[in-house]
Scaffold this motif. Structure first.
Motif, PDB file in Angstrom:
ATOM      1  N   GLY A   1       0.829  -1.245  -0.124  1.00  0.00           N
ATOM      2  CA  GLY A   1       0.082   0.085  -0.045  1.00  0.00           C
ATOM      3  C   GLY A   1       0.946   1.455   0.118  1.00  0.00           C
ATOM      4  N   VAL A   2       0.863   2.020  -1.135  1.00  0.00           N
ATOM      5  CA  VAL A   2       1.535   3.310  -1.140  1.00  0.00           C
ATOM      6  C   VAL A   2       0.847   4.333  -0.803  1.00  0.00           C
ATOM      7  CG1 VAL A   2       3.080   4.739  -2.630  1.00  0.00           C
ATOM      8  CG2 VAL A   2       3.170   2.126  -2.838  1.00  0.00           C
ATOM      9  N   LEU A   3       1.179   5.255   0.153  1.00  0.00           N
ATOM     10  CA  LEU A   3       0.721   6.166   1.157  1.00  0.00           C
ATOM     11  C   LEU A   3       1.064   7.473   0.547  1.00  0.00           C
ATOM     12  CD1 LEU A   3       0.154   4.707   4.542  1.00  0.00           C
ATOM     13  CD2 LEU A   3      -1.079   4.292   2.291  1.00  0.00           C
ATOM     14  N   LEU A   4       0.344   8.406   0.377  1.00  0.00           N
ATOM     15  CA  LEU A   4       0.858   9.732  -0.487  1.00  0.00           C
ATOM     16  C   LEU A   4       0.101  10.866   0.368  1.00  0.00           C
ATOM     17  CD1 LEU A   4      -0.298   8.295  -3.946  1.00  0.00           C
ATOM     18  CD2 LEU A   4       1.900   8.369  -2.804  1.00  0.00           C
ATOM     19  N   PRO A   5       0.579  10.974   1.724  1.00  0.00           N
ATOM     20  CA  PRO A   5      -0.041  12.173   2.304  1.00  0.00           C
ATOM     21  C   PRO A   5       0.025  13.450   1.998  1.00  0.00           C
ATOM     22  CG  PRO A   5       1.911  11.245   3.437  1.00  0.00           C
ATOM     23  CD  PRO A   5       1.723  10.381   2.276  1.00  0.00           C
ATOM     24  N   ALA A   6       1.068  13.706   1.269  1.00  0.00           N
ATOM     25  CA  ALA A   6       1.109  15.130   0.628  1.00  0.00           C
ATOM     26  C   ALA A   6       0.005  15.439  -0.381  1.00  0.00           C
ATOM     27  CB  ALA A   6       2.395  15.381  -0.184  1.00  0.00           C
ATOM     28  N   SER A   7      -0.530  14.204  -1.187  1.00  0.00           N
ATOM     29  CA  SER A   7      -1.723  14.306  -2.005  1.00  0.00           C
ATOM     30  C   SER A   7      -3.069  14.728  -1.361  1.00  0.00           C
ATOM     31  CB  SER A   7      -1.541  13.134  -2.822  1.00  0.00           C
ATOM     32  OG  SER A   7      -2.775  13.221  -3.763  1.00  0.00           O
ATOM     33  N   ALA A   8      -3.075  13.756  -0.281  1.00  0.00           N
ATOM     34  CA  ALA A   8      -4.311  13.920   0.583  1.00  0.00           C
ATOM     35  C   ALA A   8      -4.375  15.437   1.408  1.00  0.00           C
ATOM     36  CB  ALA A   8      -4.349  13.154   1.700  1.00  0.00           C
ATOM     37  N   LEU A   9      -3.119  15.897   1.572  1.00  0.00           N
ATOM     38  CA  LEU A   9      -3.230  17.199   2.330  1.00  0.00           C
ATOM     39  C   LEU A   9      -3.403  18.327   0.989  1.00  0.00           C
ATOM     40  CD1 LEU A   9      -2.044  18.848   4.922  1.00  0.00           C
ATOM     41  CD2 LEU A   9       0.143  19.231   3.584  1.00  0.00           C
ATOM     42  N   PHE A  10      -2.966  18.114   0.034  1.00  0.00           N
ATOM     43  CA  PHE A  10      -2.944  19.186  -0.935  1.00  0.00           C
ATOM     44  C   PHE A  10      -4.435  19.198  -1.664  1.00  0.00           C
ATOM     45  CE2 PHE A  10      -1.610  21.138  -5.418  1.00  0.00           C
ATOM     46  CZ  PHE A  10      -0.559  21.991  -4.797  1.00  0.00           C
ATOM     47  N   VAL A  11      -5.109  18.190  -1.498  1.00  0.00           N
ATOM     48  CA  VAL A  11      -6.586  18.216  -2.291  1.00  0.00           C
ATOM     49  C   VAL A  11      -7.613  18.162  -1.058  1.00  0.00           C
ATOM     50  CG1 VAL A  11      -6.128  17.374  -4.588  1.00  0.00           C
ATOM     51  CG2 VAL A  11      -6.423  15.660  -2.623  1.00  0.00           C
ATOM     52  N   GLY A  12      -7.092  18.240   0.223  1.00  0.00           N
ATOM     53  CA  GLY A  12      -7.812  18.140   1.381  1.00  0.00           C
ATOM     54  C   GLY A  12      -8.831  16.959   1.557  1.00  0.00           C
ATOM     55  N   ARG A  13      -8.252  15.750   1.242  1.00  0.00           N
ATOM     56  CA  ARG A  13      -8.967  14.468   1.332  1.00  0.00           C
ATOM     57  C   ARG A  13      -8.249  14.149   2.957  1.00  0.00           C
ATOM     58  NH1 ARG A  13     -12.925  13.374  -0.732  1.00  0.00           N
ATOM     59  NH2 ARG A  13     -12.306  11.249  -0.638  1.00  0.00           N
ATOM     60  N   PRO A  14      -9.028  12.952   3.253  1.00  0.00           N
ATOM     61  CA  PRO A  14      -8.774  12.641   4.512  1.00  0.00           C
ATOM     62  C   PRO A  14      -7.429  11.696   4.353  1.00  0.00           C
ATOM     63  CG  PRO A  14     -10.677  11.329   3.611  1.00  0.00           C
ATOM     64  CD  PRO A  14     -10.403  12.597   2.722  1.00  0.00           C
ATOM     65  N   MET A  15      -6.767  11.486   5.352  1.00  0.00           N
ATOM     66  CA  MET A  15      -5.637  10.774   5.257  1.00  0.00           C
ATOM     67  C   MET A  15      -5.774   9.201   5.185  1.00  0.00           C
ATOM     68  SD  MET A  15      -2.901  12.592   5.337  1.00  0.00           S
ATOM     69  CE  MET A  15      -2.706  14.474   5.263  1.00  0.00           C
ATOM     70  N   PRO A  16      -4.830   8.339   4.515  1.00  0.00           N
ATOM     71  CA  PRO A  16      -5.130   7.036   4.540  1.00  0.00           C
ATOM     72  C   PRO A  16      -4.968   6.516   5.948  1.00  0.00           C
ATOM     73  CG  PRO A  16      -3.010   7.579   3.436  1.00  0.00           C
ATOM     74  CD  PRO A  16      -3.865   8.882   3.860  1.00  0.00           C
ATOM     75  N   PRO A  17      -5.341   5.242   6.158  1.00  0.00           N
ATOM     76  CA  PRO A  17      -5.475   4.745   7.346  1.00  0.00           C
ATOM     77  C   PRO A  17      -4.131   3.950   7.522  1.00  0.00           C
ATOM     78  CG  PRO A  17      -6.702   2.993   5.793  1.00  0.00           C
ATOM     79  CD  PRO A  17      -6.342   4.339   5.200  1.00  0.00           C
ATOM     80  N   ALA A  18      -3.198   4.625   7.728  1.00  0.00           N
ATOM     81  CA  ALA A  18      -1.613   4.220   7.891  1.00  0.00           C
ATOM     82  C   ALA A  18      -1.529   3.390   9.219  1.00  0.00           C
ATOM     83  CB  ALA A  18      -0.671   5.371   7.869  1.00  0.00           C
TER      84      ALA A  18
END
Ligand code: NIG
Ligand code: FE
Length: 405
Positions: free
Chosen positions: A284-301
């Motif tokens: 599972g490749v997690l991309l928290p900068a993308s979630a932050l940049f588009v205002g999405r919830p963070m993945p369940p890391a």
């Protein structure tokens, strides 16, 4: 050219994921070996030895020395998910989003990915090459020594192949994202797949190492993704998926069934997906900068790691959803938003990211026999990698035994 031998001496610390296997999961993800007052000795493009200064014997022959005082050494960072081959930018869209428009609305209105497709087609091969070289320079200055780069903003034969060549020639690991969006000249997703599988796949398979698909409402559904990925696999490509970014649309079950290397994003992954991924070999490749940049919830890391899933971290560098090339910033987000420890973050963007790229036997660790790819941190403690939020934490990089700046 790499000098014959390079000794980095008097490092405040050297930190490297423990062991030699990959991918790391569960408690092993956060097991990092730390040496205080350390050295790294490189022989050409390989690491010859690492250890504590007090254990360093005489080093004979022609050796270049680098003063590591005040610095820490970590394995060269590995960015296993980027989209660097694009023309133009999306700064106008960014400003609209800052004013309240959503990423999905802009995408549905023909902006978003398709606006970058227009700009990328207009750019032509030479400007595309310049763009990839510029973006990969940004990555290197942010401490990245190995990067994957996707096509996906051409969506026609000439531009997709030009993007893959540009990534390859700039030193990246090319991934064919032939199924990123449906371009306007094609009737629908099925008609577009008829075209790319017949006209683009044969040449793309000669240039790329993997194929990737955006499995999402408004892009490609699970049946279309399966068709694309099965054809790519038959052509010898490894498989990747963009999945569970906005909706859970079956990406994890498909990735597991097809034996994909990774499924990336996972912002909307629920409990069932966590369990399924943990029971599989898919990363599972997690991309928290993308979630932050588009205002999405963070993945369940945290849930993924605690369930035993293999995870990696990457930037998702692209003009629309993550205009960010910094893995140190991603590590800061991992610690502050994903509740991963700095040690888990380090393993996720070194050894586990290398595994996603099929290279964990040669990169991602500082140990004898691995590539002499090293990121030097301007810090007294290696955990500044995650701690120094947005700061100038990277002092320089060594790639294949050669100093980069
Ligand atoms: O990984 N999700 C799909 N593709 C990219 C975004 C591309 C864009 O917005 O241009 C991503 O986020
Ligand atoms: Fe992406």
């Amino acid at each position: 050219m790499a000098s014959p031998r390079l000794l980095i001496r008097d490092l405040a610390q050297l930190a490297s994921p423990a062991g030699r296997d990959a991918p790391l999961r569960g408690s092993r993800l956060g097991t990092v070996d730390v040496l205080e007052d350390a050295y790294v000795l490189c022989d050409g493009d390989r690491i010859e030895g690492v250890g504590r200064m007090r254990d360093l014997g005489p080093v004979d022959g022609d050796v270049e020395e680098l003063d590591g005082r005040g610095l820490c050494a970590i394995p060269g960072l590995v960015d296993c998910h980027t989209h660097p081959a694009f023309g133009g930018d999306r700064v106008e869209e960014f400003a609209l989003r800052a004013g309240g428009a959503s990423y999905e609305e802009l995408h549905a209105a023909g902006g978003g990915i398709l606006s970058t497709v227009r700009a990328t087609r207009e750019a032509g091969e030479e400007r595309l090459r310049e763009a990839v070289a510029r973006h990969s320079g940004w990555m290197r200055r942010a401490g990245t020594t190995t990067w994957e780069g996707k096509s996906g903003y051409g969506l026609d034969c000439d531009t997709e192949l030009a993007a893959l060549r540009a990534v390859r020639d700039a030193g990246g690991v090319p991934t064919w994202l032939g199924a990123h969006a449906v371009p306007p000249e094609r009737r629908d997703a099925d008609a577009y797949l008829d075209y790319v599988l017949a006209e683009v796949l044969p040449d793309a398979a000669q240039l790329a190492e993997a194929a990737d698909v955006f499995l999402e409402q408004g892009a490609f559904d699970a049946a279309q993704a399966r068709r694309y990925l099965e054809a790519a696999r038959a052509a010898g490509l490894a498989l990747r998926l963009h999945g569970d970014q906005f909706t859970e649309s079956g990406a994890i079950p498909l990735a597991v069934e097809l034996g994909a290397r990774s499924v990336d994003h996972l912002e909307t992954t629920g409990g069932g997906g966590v369990v399924a991924l943990a029971a599989s070999d898919v990363v599972g490749v997690l991309l928290p900068a993308s979630a932050l940049f588009v205002g999405r919830p963070m993945p369940p890391a945290r849930a993924l790691v605690d369930a035993g899933a293999a995870i990696a971290l990457a930037t998702d560098f692209n003009p629309g959803s993550a205009f960010c090339e910094s893995l140190p910033l991603v590590c800061s987000l991992a610690a502050t938003q994903l509740k991963l420890t700095p040690a888990e973050a380090l393993s996720a963007c070194t050894v586990n990211a290398a595994h996603v790229l099929g290279r964990s036997d040669r990169i991602g660790r500082l140990a004898p026999g691995y590539a002499a790819d090293i990121t030097l941190l301007d810090a007294p403690d290696w955990r500044y990698l995650a701690y120094h939020l947005g700061g100038p934490v990277v002092a320089g990089t060594i790639v294949a035994g050669a100093r980069q700046r």
